[in-house]
Design a protein around this motif. Structure first.
Motif, PDB file in Angstrom:
ATOM      1  N   SER A  28      -0.150  -2.046   4.920  1.00 33.21           N
ATOM      2  CA  SER A  28      -0.616  -1.150   5.971  1.00 33.21           C
ATOM      3  C   SER A  28      -1.069  -1.961   7.183  1.00 33.21           C
ATOM      4  CB  SER A  28      -1.779  -0.318   5.442  1.00 33.21           C
ATOM      5  OG  SER A  28      -2.406   0.324   6.508  1.00 33.21           O
ATOM      6  N   MET A  88      -5.732   9.574  12.227  1.00 33.33           N
ATOM      7  CA  MET A  88      -5.610   8.913  13.520  1.00 33.33           C
ATOM      8  C   MET A  88      -4.608   9.646  14.426  1.00 33.33           C
ATOM      9  SD  MET A  88      -6.124   5.087  12.124  1.00 33.33           S
ATOM     10  CE  MET A  88      -5.553   4.090  13.446  1.00 33.33           C
ATOM     11  N   PRO A  98     -10.020   4.278  14.700  1.00 35.55           N
ATOM     12  CA  PRO A  98      -9.917   3.557  13.429  1.00 35.55           C
ATOM     13  C   PRO A  98     -11.251   3.553  12.678  1.00 35.55           C
ATOM     14  CG  PRO A  98      -8.842   2.328  15.168  1.00 35.55           C
ATOM     15  CD  PRO A  98      -9.490   3.506  15.825  1.00 35.55           C
ATOM     16  N   ASP A 144      -1.949   4.777   2.824  1.00 37.16           N
ATOM     17  CA  ASP A 144      -2.702   4.874   4.082  1.00 37.16           C
ATOM     18  C   ASP A 144      -2.327   6.111   4.898  1.00 37.16           C
ATOM     19  OD1 ASP A 144      -0.226   4.192   4.947  1.00 37.16           O
ATOM     20  OD2 ASP A 144      -0.869   2.563   6.263  1.00 37.16           O
ATOM     21  N   ALA A 185     -11.667   6.887  11.090  1.00 32.13           N
ATOM     22  CA  ALA A 185     -10.734   7.016   9.970  1.00 32.13           C
ATOM     23  C   ALA A 185     -11.277   6.272   8.756  1.00 32.13           C
ATOM     24  CB  ALA A 185      -9.367   6.466  10.357  1.00 32.13           C
ATOM     25  N   PHE A 186     -11.901   5.106   9.016  1.00 36.99           N
ATOM     26  CA  PHE A 186     -12.481   4.332   7.920  1.00 36.99           C
ATOM     27  C   PHE A 186     -13.652   5.076   7.294  1.00 36.99           C
ATOM     28  CE2 PHE A 186     -15.733   1.293   6.517  1.00 36.99           C
ATOM     29  CZ  PHE A 186     -15.019   0.671   5.510  1.00 36.99           C
ATOM     30  N   ILE A 241      -3.037  -0.532   9.765  1.00 33.21           N
ATOM     31  CA  ILE A 241      -4.018   0.258  10.509  1.00 33.21           C
ATOM     32  C   ILE A 241      -5.009  -0.620  11.272  1.00 33.21           C
ATOM     33  CG2 ILE A 241      -5.960   1.859  10.287  1.00 33.21           C
ATOM     34  CD1 ILE A 241      -4.477   3.295   8.181  1.00 33.21           C
ATOM     35  N   TYR A 242      -5.487  -1.645  10.589  1.00 33.04           N
ATOM     36  CA  TYR A 242      -6.489  -2.506  11.240  1.00 33.04           C
ATOM     37  C   TYR A 242      -5.869  -3.838  11.636  1.00 33.04           C
ATOM     38  CZ  TYR A 242      -9.403   1.088   9.299  1.00 33.04           C
ATOM     39  OH  TYR A 242      -9.929   2.312   8.989  1.00 33.04           O
ATOM     40  N   GLU A 278      -5.328   8.123   6.353  1.00 33.21           N
ATOM     41  CA  GLU A 278      -5.930   7.576   7.575  1.00 33.21           C
ATOM     42  C   GLU A 278      -4.986   7.737   8.754  1.00 33.21           C
ATOM     43  OE1 GLU A 278      -6.312   4.588   4.561  1.00 33.21           O
ATOM     44  OE2 GLU A 278      -7.489   3.494   6.031  1.00 33.21           O
ATOM     45  N   GLN A 279      -3.675   7.535   8.492  1.00 30.03           N
ATOM     46  CA  GLN A 279      -2.684   7.723   9.563  1.00 30.03           C
ATOM     47  C   GLN A 279      -2.771   9.140  10.104  1.00 30.03           C
ATOM     48  OE1 GLN A 279      -1.045   5.462  10.889  1.00 30.03           O
ATOM     49  NE2 GLN A 279      -0.411   3.859   9.442  1.00 30.03           N
ATOM     50  N   VAL A 287       0.867  -1.170   0.000  1.00 30.29           N
ATOM     51  CA  VAL A 287       0.000   0.000   0.000  1.00 30.29           C
ATOM     52  C   VAL A 287       0.903   1.219   0.000  1.00 30.29           C
ATOM     53  CG1 VAL A 287      -1.661   1.319   1.329  1.00 30.29           C
ATOM     54  CG2 VAL A 287      -1.815  -1.161   1.230  1.00 30.29           C
ATOM     55  N   GLY A 288       0.752   2.078  -0.982  1.00 27.80           N
ATOM     56  CA  GLY A 288       1.620   3.226  -1.092  1.00 27.80           C
ATOM     57  C   GLY A 288       3.056   2.737  -1.241  1.00 27.80           C
TER      58      GLY A 288
END
Lengths: 307, 269
Positions: free
Chosen positions: A13, B173, B179, B166, B182-183, A15-16, B169-170, A7-8
């Motif tokens: 990523s 946050m 989270p 991402d 952010a979603f 995040i989750y 979103e980072q 990702v990027g």
């Protein structure tokens, strides 16, 4: 194709992180219960005893596979010899699907090449033109083809009126009609991956070859084809696999002589004459062939990526 | 430089492309033209008329086809909405949840409906539904459609999500968004074009399906493709051509829409 593609620029990523399974639960529940379980069940059914009028008796038996591969005479007591009926149907299907793949490749490659070498604006319009028919309902496309090439259809009427032919061509219910139907059904599957490969092709390679006095067709054969090969292979797989189990084209455009795997399996589960274990065994054999093709393809792709 | 353009050109490739488009479009155009035929015989040309379109909406078979169209629409809407939601969640797991056990296996599972031959899916579903005592009907069609719509919705959605870094979103946050926020407030709006094209793709695929539907539909329940197939088995009638032309128009409108949505998405990033 790796599942966790970067990702990027920073890799996967997070995040989750930790909720992967929670997010995937709906997919597992729906596909797991309503596709994976049924396919596993079919595998089990192919080893059970048949019940007349459709259904199975829960008793282990290899009869279905035996019936597929061997002939034991009318009363089943003669020494087994190879039974060609069903192997023949599979062989014919593989042959038909292979021929359709080659036709799609011969037409699809020049088309994809032509589109990919336009300027970007007209490229997307050409691509759009090729893909529109794919989005029209498959049944309607097949019926349209049937209507067009019937003995009393517009094509024959037209050629008769022009006195090009003296009697109808008799195209319907032939292998040619099935080929036409398969070509019509799956051509965009060939064009799109080849297009994507040609679009990335570096034309300085062609220039280098031309500087070394290679002719136009030599460049195509020795330089371009090897470079865009992954696209060609992807296209061939995408045409071959659905053609192999195709039902509509052989059913509507073909006749008894063009009976393919799809119809053989369908027959076993429709009406009262069906033999469920036999249909399940035929399904498993088809599934095995398809999975082998996909596995060989995936291994090739991985090797190409490593290189 | 003249040399470099010549290397892009091969003699006959334009001709093949034209021939290819001709084969692709000829049957559709012929059927569309003949749907305006005034004659009751489907081969003789009797002048232009809208008789068969009128017949589709008011003729003796009109209620059957209207019910079938309604069924198709209900199933396509429900199946593609559910599939899009499930596929979006799966795409988040695949691109935003790091590495975890069974990730590759899950990827294979999502794509399983694309790998199993359609006829095998069809008979396996029928056998499964009858084994667990599910009465075939609209619900079984809906379930089967949702299954094969998921990978089609997943492909554009995950492709889009992979192309979005991402960092947005980072950043959210870092500014104390949960989270979930952010979603909802960052990723989802960025994802809209991907989700829309995933939904449209699933919708068309659901409308298109004949084989699986034909197996899992209950007696007396028809979708548009199964109704047309049943009718065609007794010969191609002019009203079928009118219905086909109408469906053709709907498909073309839908594809154009999704094409425009896709372009819109490309221009934004």
């Amino acid at each position: 194709m790796a599942a966790g593609a970067p990702v990027g620029a920073g890799g996967t990523s997070h995040i989750y992180q930790g909720s992967g399974w929670k997010l995937l639960a709906p997919s597992w529940i729906i596909i797991g219960i309503f596709l994976l379980a049924p396919v596993v069940m079919m595998a089990v059914y192919s080893f059970l005893t048949k019940e007349f009028r459709g259904g199975v008796i829960w008793e282990f038996s290899l009869d279905a596979y035996d019936q597929f591969f061997f002939d034991r005479g009318l009363f089943g007591d003669e020494p087994p010899t190879l039974e060609w009926t069903y192997i023949g149907i599979f062989w014919r299907s593989i042959w038909q699907a292979g021929l359709a793949t080659i036709t799609c490749l011969l037409i699809g490659f020049p088309t994809a090449w032509f589109i990919a070498t336009r300027n970007p604006e007209s490229r997307s319009i050409w691509l759009f033109l090729v893909t529109i028919p794919y989005w029209v309902n498959l049944l309607i496309r097949t019926v349209s083809m049937k209507f067009l090439i019937r003995d009393t259809g517009p094509l024959n009427e037209f050629l008769l009126a022009l006195h090009v032919i003296e009697e109808p061509l008799g195209l319907i219910n032939t292998n040619f009609a099935v080929q036409l139907g398969l070509f019509y059904s799956y051509l965009p599957f060939m064009v799109l991956p080849i297009y994507a490969a040609v679009e990335r092709y570096d034309f300085s390679l062609s220039e280098a070859a031309a500087d070394l006095y290679a002719g136009t067709w030599t460049i195509l054969w020795l330089v371009i084809l090897p470079v865009v090969r992954p696209g060609i292979i992807a296209g061939c797989i995408l045409v071959f696999v659905p053609s192999l189990g195709a039902f509509l084209a052989p059913d509507l455009l073909g006749g008894a002589k063009t009976f393919m795997i799809g119809s053989l399996i369908e027959e076993q589960f429709k009406g009262n004459a069906g033999n469920w274990p036999f249909g399940a065994a035929a399904s498993m054999i088809l599934l095995t062939i398809v999975m082998c093709v996909l596995l060989v393809y995936a291994r090739n792709q991985n090797k190409a990526e490593v290189r | 430089m003249a040399g470099s353009t010549n290397l892009r050109r091969f003699p006959g490739f334009l001709a093949v492309t034209i021939a290819c488009l001709f084969v692709l479009y000829a049957p559709l155009i012929v059927v569309a033209v003949y749907s305006f035929n005034a004659s009751t015989s489907i081969t003789n040309w009797g002048g232009v008329s809208l008789t068969w379109y009128l017949d589709v909406f008011t003729g003796p078979e009109a209620p059957k086809f209207q019910q079938a169209a309604l069924n198709s629409l209900i199933i396509a809407v429900c199946a593609s909405v559910i599939a899009t939601i499930v596929a979006t969640l799966a795409a988040v797991a695949m691109t935003r949840a790091g590495g975890f056990r069974g990730k590759t296996l899950s990827f294979a599972l999502i794509n399983l409906p694309l790998m199993v031959p359609e006829v095998v899916t069809a008979v396996a579903s029928l056998v499964f539904f009858s084994a667990i005592g599910f009465t075939t009907g609209l619900t079984t069609i809906l379930i089967a459609h949702t299954v094969f719509c998921i990978p089609f919705a997943y492909l554009p959605i995950s492709a889009r999500m992979q192309s979005i870094p991402d960092m947005y979103e980072q950043a959210a946050m870092d500014l104390y968004a949960t989270p979930r926020e952010a979603f909802k407030l960052v990723l989802l709006p960025l994802m809209t074009p991907g989700i829309l094209s995933g939904f449209l793709l699933a919708f068309i695929i659901s409308l298109d399906d004949f084989l699986i539907t034909n197996f899992v539909k209950g007696a007396g329940i028809e979708t548009l493709p199964t109704a047309i197939f049943g009718s065609v088995k007794q010969g191609i009638k002019p009203n079928i051509m009118a219905i086909s032309t109408l469906m053709l128009v709907v498909s073309v409108v839908f594809v154009s829409l999704s094409w425009l949505v896709g372009r819109m998405g490309q221009e934004k990033t």
